[in-house]
Motif scaffolding. Structure first.
Motif, short mmCIF file in Angstrom:
data_model
loop_
_atom_site.label_atom_id
_atom_site.label_comp_id
_atom_site.label_asym_id
_atom_site.label_seq_id
_atom_site.Cartn_x
_atom_site.Cartn_y
_atom_site.Cartn_z
N LEU A 139 -10.62 -19.26 16.06
CA LEU A 139 -9.34 -19.96 15.88
C LEU A 139 -8.58 -19.38 14.68
N TYR A 142 -7.18 -16.25 15.64
CA TYR A 142 -5.95 -16.50 16.41
C TYR A 142 -4.76 -16.70 15.47
N PHE A 143 -4.99 -17.34 14.35
CA PHE A 143 -3.97 -17.53 13.31
C PHE A 143 -3.44 -16.15 12.89
N GLU A 146 -1.55 -14.26 15.83
CA GLU A 146 -0.15 -14.63 16.02
C GLU A 146 0.67 -14.27 14.78
N ARG A 177 2.65 -13.03 23.87
CA ARG A 177 2.26 -14.43 24.10
C ARG A 177 1.48 -14.58 25.40
N ASP A 180 -1.77 -13.86 24.31
CA ASP A 180 -2.27 -14.96 23.46
C ASP A 180 -2.78 -16.12 24.30
N MET A 181 -2.14 -16.31 25.45
CA MET A 181 -2.61 -17.33 26.38
C MET A 181 -4.08 -17.06 26.72
N SER A 184 -6.19 -18.13 23.83
CA SER A 184 -6.30 -19.59 23.80
C SER A 184 -7.33 -20.07 24.80
N ILE A 185 -7.23 -19.55 26.02
CA ILE A 185 -8.14 -20.03 27.07
C ILE A 185 -9.57 -19.63 26.72
N ILE A 187 -10.86 -19.37 23.81
CA ILE A 187 -11.35 -20.31 22.79
C ILE A 187 -11.67 -21.67 23.44
N MET A 188 -10.82 -22.09 24.37
CA MET A 188 -11.08 -23.35 25.06
C MET A 188 -12.40 -23.31 25.82
#
Lengths: 630, 526
Positions: A139, A142-143, A146, A177, A180-181, A184-185, A187-188
């Motif tokens: 995470l 990810y900071f 981005e 982005r 980036d999706m 995100s996924i 990490i989820m």
């Protein structure tokens, strides 16, 4: 020593804050402050590096935990850093090359009235990029991920009065982005699988997760890597990103940010090792992009766009190597570092040429510049020799290893990947020779600028040439240094390492690599060295024309996503206005006889209705209460 | 009897509203300062509530209880949980900036054709809304809440209909007609929602015999109050419908773009950042708290509607030509995320949804108020009328960009934290929904950056060449909001500390446990 890690990020972050909020009074000194703080990061990096070298190989990782970022039951995200050999390699590359490019920008941006802001953005980039490679969890990564995207957006669009620059910046951010999706996924999925997204526990327990889960995580990480590292199918933004000032192209869009995807995959080695299907896709993406970028690079007349194609292609090599697993991780990173030197050097050289040629970027309007810009010529030339893999220079060592590893993958796959990497090496030699010949050799094809001024090519100031010289030194020597100082042993504790079983001997591969390089150089010489270069590009074959348009992939995006998307949003606006609004109002009308009221809204009775309705509510309440009382 | 702190947080702005309205017509400036001071005093009281609240303590704290209408068991009953505390803080924080940003929005016009605008009334109405919203976050009596939920429509109606945005492309009459349409549409939509809720409130009373949230919830939890499945579902729907209009959830959203477009920017902020939050807040407190079984029954449908809101709102934002309507549709997308987080029924989802309410309030305020400053300079809301503003007003453009980046949930700014929590929390229970919602982050980048590109970059348009940069008053609005966005983006702990225990209570209301990781004991493996 661990406590210094946060300062690596903190110094340039402070610079960004001061420069961006400081106002005009910093206009005169801002660039020095920015450069100094980037250099502070580099010096701290060196100190930590020295400390790390003093420890035994399996005890080199350092950790620093600052505080819990998002404390929610079951979800712990920390602001915490992890500095191991892999991160260290990146720290030195980012802060080292970063500092050099700050120095170069002092000269390059001298006449720009917004130079202070430029240095603020550069500092912001360095801080975010260091955060990306130092994070100890996905995470926080990810900071940083981005964050570099934001810095890239701001810097591509730095000359935002130009519509093309503003469009390119926006495109880069939006395409990224999409990637980036993926992150995100990923990490989820990690969170629901492992209950955490910290590197240590996630990577240590991959053995317990199902292969399907790991493949899904791997593919989502790859999607993220494709966005950031401009790999097919998310590569379309990189060429346009050349709208940014050239130092930006060198630092962000060649040496560091675009290699973040490689970092992500190598960092997640344990996940990919356990997900062979995901690895296969990684190698395919790498192989396709390697050829894609090289072909595009052959067709571009804009010197920066030709180099951008080359960047795409070279990162394709790295991604391919990362997809090979333990036989490739180390060489992916090794090529990443050598590429950082020679590609940054080539871009700075291109910037120096443009600086002397009224900002002309069309190579067909260059020619014969070697006599006028000797330092640029020599440093660019050394970068050129390095990238084509001239024996003894940096690119030779790192690329040769990747080609070897590709064959060592074994089976049909190994033969195909090996052949692609060899073919790529030939095309690389071809397009880079083309750039070299069109720019520095042949007759002058210079043209006056729009105001009628003839170009006066001249060597750039020292602040620009010194970084170019230092990068040229790296381009020459880094490969040999890594080869003999033991880069493999350095990274092995983090990434793992395995010898493959190559069907070809190392000597055969090296000989083949050199042979295809000579063929590539020779073909380019026949076409651009022996014959005069036309100032207006010939129509060219179908492939050439397609390659000039980025192999039509961009046109596809435009037709499907831009034009198609515009139609979708326009029709939705219509639907919302008529259908949704109408149906809801209509339903209300059917239920409560409101339609008459709504239609009369505009003719003055509206307020009466509203008031009467409100009154009705009040009466209703009163009546209910009364009923109850009785 | 303890000190009535909660009553005071609402009584101060209410009294302030009356005093402001009473300031003589000629002393307009005094009325403005009075309103600003009252809002700051309310902020201090809200801060006291925030500090006095003990996260580890009772569920509802600082409680007050007085008989109101004895015959019907209606009580004046107040109490706050962590969610209420967070939203009171948000409201009290935003109102001073709303007042400051709207400083000149209600000044009398020089042109004779326009009506004189009662400045005092404008600021008094804002304070009145603040009082009612704060009290509605505190009410633990269902009837009291209902009265406030409806009553706050009155001042909002006058704020929208009486004080429109002066930047209008049509004639004055046309502008007045559209404003009137927007105000009435706002009122009718919300009234219809309210009427249905009223029926449900009465129904609840018939079933439960009183209006006390705490008593009913307790009786439900220990089984002394049984509800037939159908009764519970009907009552749930009655409440939910009203909240879904206010929140607003697709397809009940169409009043919002009209209202936000026609109102002045500060009033638009009041609508979306403050008043609409009562809707999502009430979903958590009343729908989940009173009707846990029915909430679970309705979850699949609500998740689908929330997903539609996210994607649909974002796509429509991309297609807008009017800056304020664009922000309105972006808000619809964001409300989709909030509702998704609430009904995902995981700790992360609900904590995320609560933080989202706060963060969306602040980020939308930042974006909308700067947009308002821009619009007031040029006198147009149309995106196409701008271009190259960055060159002439760099600070305005910079703050607008930061507001935009917050809206697209860039890490480092507060909305990222909440949006990611909602996504993770949703994915943990509904993976497909989580992935669909993730497309929202791409679309958000699209509408924000397209807006920024068209207004701020490119060649400087002739009409914007003389635009001044932000003034001191405007900086005083924007800079603190940005500071809060950054602070909560890197250190949201003060807020999560307050919110987490309340979320645990809600989770136990609906008897839900978080899905466990499929690979257990990872920490042990470390």
């Amino acid at each position: 020593m661990e406590n210094l890690i946060a300062l690596l990020v903190g110094a340039p972050l402070l610079g960004a804050a001061v420069l961006l909020c400081g106002g005009r009074r910093l206009d005169k000194s801002g660039h020095w402050l920015g450069t100094l703080l980037a250099a502070v990061s580099f010096v701290i990096g060196l100190a930590l590096f020295a400390d790390m070298l003093g420890r035994s190989a399996d005890d080199r990782a350092m950790y620093q935990r600052l505080y819990t970022w998002i404390p929610v039951e079951g979800f712990q995200a920390d602001i915490a850093f992890q500095l191991d050999q892999l991160s260290m390699t990146f720290v030195l590359l980012i802060s080292g090359v970063g500092t050099l490019i700050h120095v170069y920008s002092i000269g390059y941006m001298e006449h720009d009235e917004r130079r202070r802001r430029f240095f603020g953005y550069l500092n912001l980039f360095v801080a975010a990029m260091l955060l990306l490679v130092l994070a100890d969890n996905y995470l926080l990564l990810y900071f940083g991920w981005e964050g570099v995207g934001l810095a890239s957006y701001l810097l591509i669009g730095f000359w935002q009065h130009k519509p093309s620059a503003a469009t390119a910046a926006k495109k880069a951010f939006i395409v990224n982005r999409v990637g980036d999706m993926g992150l995100s996924i990923a990490i989820m999925i990690m969170f629901t699988t492992f209950g955490t997204f910290t590197f240590g526990p996630v990577l240590a327990s991959t053995g317990e997760a199902s292969q399907g889960t790991l493949t899904a995580i791997g593919l989502m990480l790859l999607l993220a890597a494709c966005g950031k590292s401009a790999q097919v199918p998310l590569q379309s933004w990189l060429g346009d990103a050349m709208e940014g000032p050239t130092p930006v192209s060198a630092l962000i869009h060649a040496a560091t940010m675009v290699t973040a995807g490689v970092y992500l995959i190598v960092r997640s080695a344990d996940i990919f090792n356990a997900a062979p299907d995901a690895q296969l896709v990684v190698t395919i993406v790498g192989a396709v992009t390697l050829l894609f970028g090289a072909i595009v690079g052959c067709a571009k007349d804009d010197i920066k766009k030709a180099l951008a194609g080359s960047t795409m292609s070279q990162i394709g090599y790295m991604i391919l190597a990362a997809g090979l697993g333990p036989i490739g991780y180390v060489f992916a990173i090794m090529h990443l570092v050598t590429h950082g030197f020679f590609k940054a050097g080539l871009f700075l050289g291109a910037g120096s040429v443009m600086h002397g040629m009224n900002d002309e970027v069309d190579m067909r309007k260059y020619g014969g510049l070697r006599k006028y810009m000797p330092v640029t010529f020599v440093t660019f030339g050394l970068g050129y020799l390095a990238i084509i893999g001239f024996p003894g220079l940096s690119g030779f060592f790192s690329k040769d290893k990747i080609i070897e590893a590709a064959f060592a993958k074994g089976g049909t796959e190994g033969w195909i990947l090996g052949a692609v990497t060899l073919l790529g090496a030939a095309i690389t030699a071809y397009y880079m020779t083309r750039v070299m010949l069109m720019t520095f050799f042949g007759e002058k094809r210079w043209e006056n600028d729009p105001d009628g001024n003839p170009p006066h090519p001249h060597e750039s100031p020292k602040s620009m040439t010194i970084p170019m010289i230092l990068l040229a030194v790296g381009s020459v020597a880094a490969g040999a240094y890594f080869e003999f100082a033991g880069f493999v042993e350095w990274l092995e504790p983090v990434t793992g390492f395995a010898h493959g079983h190559s069907p070809l001997s190392a000597a055969t591969v090296t000989a083949a690599t050199v042979a295809v390089m000579v063929i590539g150089v020779g073909l380019a010489y026949l076409q651009y060295g022996r014959r005069p270069v036309p100032v207006v590009a010939p129509r060219g074959s179908l492939l050439t024309r397609a390659a000039r348009r980025d192999l039509l992939q961009d046109d596809f995006n435009h037709a499907v996503f831009v034009t198609g998307g515009t139609h979708v949003t326009r029709s939705l606006v219509y639907v919302d206005h008529t259908l949704v609004d109408g149906v809801v109002n209509g339903t209300a009308a059917a239920v409560g006889g409101l339609s008459g009221r709504l239609r009369k809204l505009q003719n003055g009775y509206a307020r009466t209705y509203a008031v009467s309705m409100f009154g009705g509510t009040a009466v209703l309440i009163a009546a209910t209460l009364l009923m109850r009382a009785v | 009897m303890s000190f009535p702190l909660l009553t005071l947080t609402a009584a101060v702005p209410a009294a302030g509203a009356i005093l402001t309205a009473a300031v003589p017509a000629a002393r307009r400036t005094a009325a403005k300062w009075l309103a600003l001071l009252v809002s700051l005093a309310t902020l201090v009281l809200a801060a006291v509530v925030f500090v006095r609240f003990e996260p580890g303590g009772e569920r509802y704290q600082l409680t007050e209880s007085h008989a109101w209408i004895k015959d019907f068991g209606v009580r004046y009953e107040l109490g706050v949980d962590g969610i209420g505390v967070a939203l009171i803080a948000l409201t009290a924080l935003l109102i001073p900036f709303v007042i400051l940003a709207g400083w000149h929005d209600a000044d009398p016009l020089e042109t004779k054709s326009s009506r004189w605008r009662p400045t005092q009334g404008f600021f008094a109405l804002i304070l009145m809304v603040e009082a009612m919203v704060i009290l509605s976050f505190e009410a633990t009596d269902v009837f009291l809440f209902y009265v406030l939920f409806e009553a706050m429509l009155i001042p909002m109606y006058f704020l929208i209909g009486g004080f429109g945005d002066r930047a209008h492309s049509g004639s004055d009459e046309n502008a007045a007609a559209q404003r009137s349409y927007a105000a009435v549409k706002f009122l009718l939509y919300n009234l219809v929602g309210g009427l249905i809720m009223l029926a449900a409130v009465i129904g609840l009373y018939v079933v439960a015999g009183n209006f006390s949230l705490t008593e009913i919830a307790e009786a439900r939890a220990n089984g002394t109050l049984e509800m037939a499945t159908n009764t519970e579902r009907l009552l749930f729907l009655g409440f939910f419908f009203a909240f879904a209009v206010k929140a607003p959830l697709w397809p009940l959203h169409t009043w919002l773009p009209n209202a936000m477009g026609e109102a002045t920017a500060p009033v638009a902020v009041l609508i979306t950042a403050v008043v609409d939050k009562v809707g999502t807040f009430a979903m958590l407190r009343f729908c989940l708290g009173l009707f846990p079984e029915a909430s679970k029954w309705a979850t699949p449908a609500i998740i689908v509607l929330a997903l539609i809101s996210i994607v649909y709102g974002a796509l429509l934002a991309v297609g807008q030509r009017d800056i304020k309507r664009l922000v309105a549709y972006a808000s619809i997308s964001h409300f989709g995320f909030i509702i998704l987080g609430i009904f995902a029924m995981t700790t992360q989802g609900q904590s995320g949804a609560t933080l989202y309410m706060v963060n969306h309030g602040i980020s939308t305020a930042a974006l909308m108020l700067v947009a308002g400053f821009l619009i007031s300079r040029r006198g147009s809301r149309l995106i196409a009328d701008y271009g190259g503003v960055q060159k002439v007003a760099p600070v305005l453009a910079g703050t607008f960009l930061i507001g935009g980046l917050a809206t697209l949930s860039l890490p480092g700014l507060a909305p990222f934290v909440s949006e990611f929590l909602v996504l993770v929390g949703t994915y943990a229970r509904y993976p497909v929904a989580g992935i669909i919602a993730t497309t929202g982050i791409v679309l958000a980048a699209l509408y924000v950056l397209v807006l920024y590109q068209r207004t701020m970059t490119g060649p400087v348009k002739e009409e914007v060449r003389e635009l001044p940069d932000l003034r001191v008053r405007e900086l005083a609005v924007v800079v603190p909001l940005i500071a809060v966005l950054i602070f909560l983006g890197v250190f949201p702990k003060p807020l999560t500390d307050v919110v987490n225990p309340a979320v645990q209570h809600t989770m136990s209301d609906v008897q839900q446990k978080d899905p466990q990781p499929t690979v257990p004991n990872v920490e042990a493996a470390q």
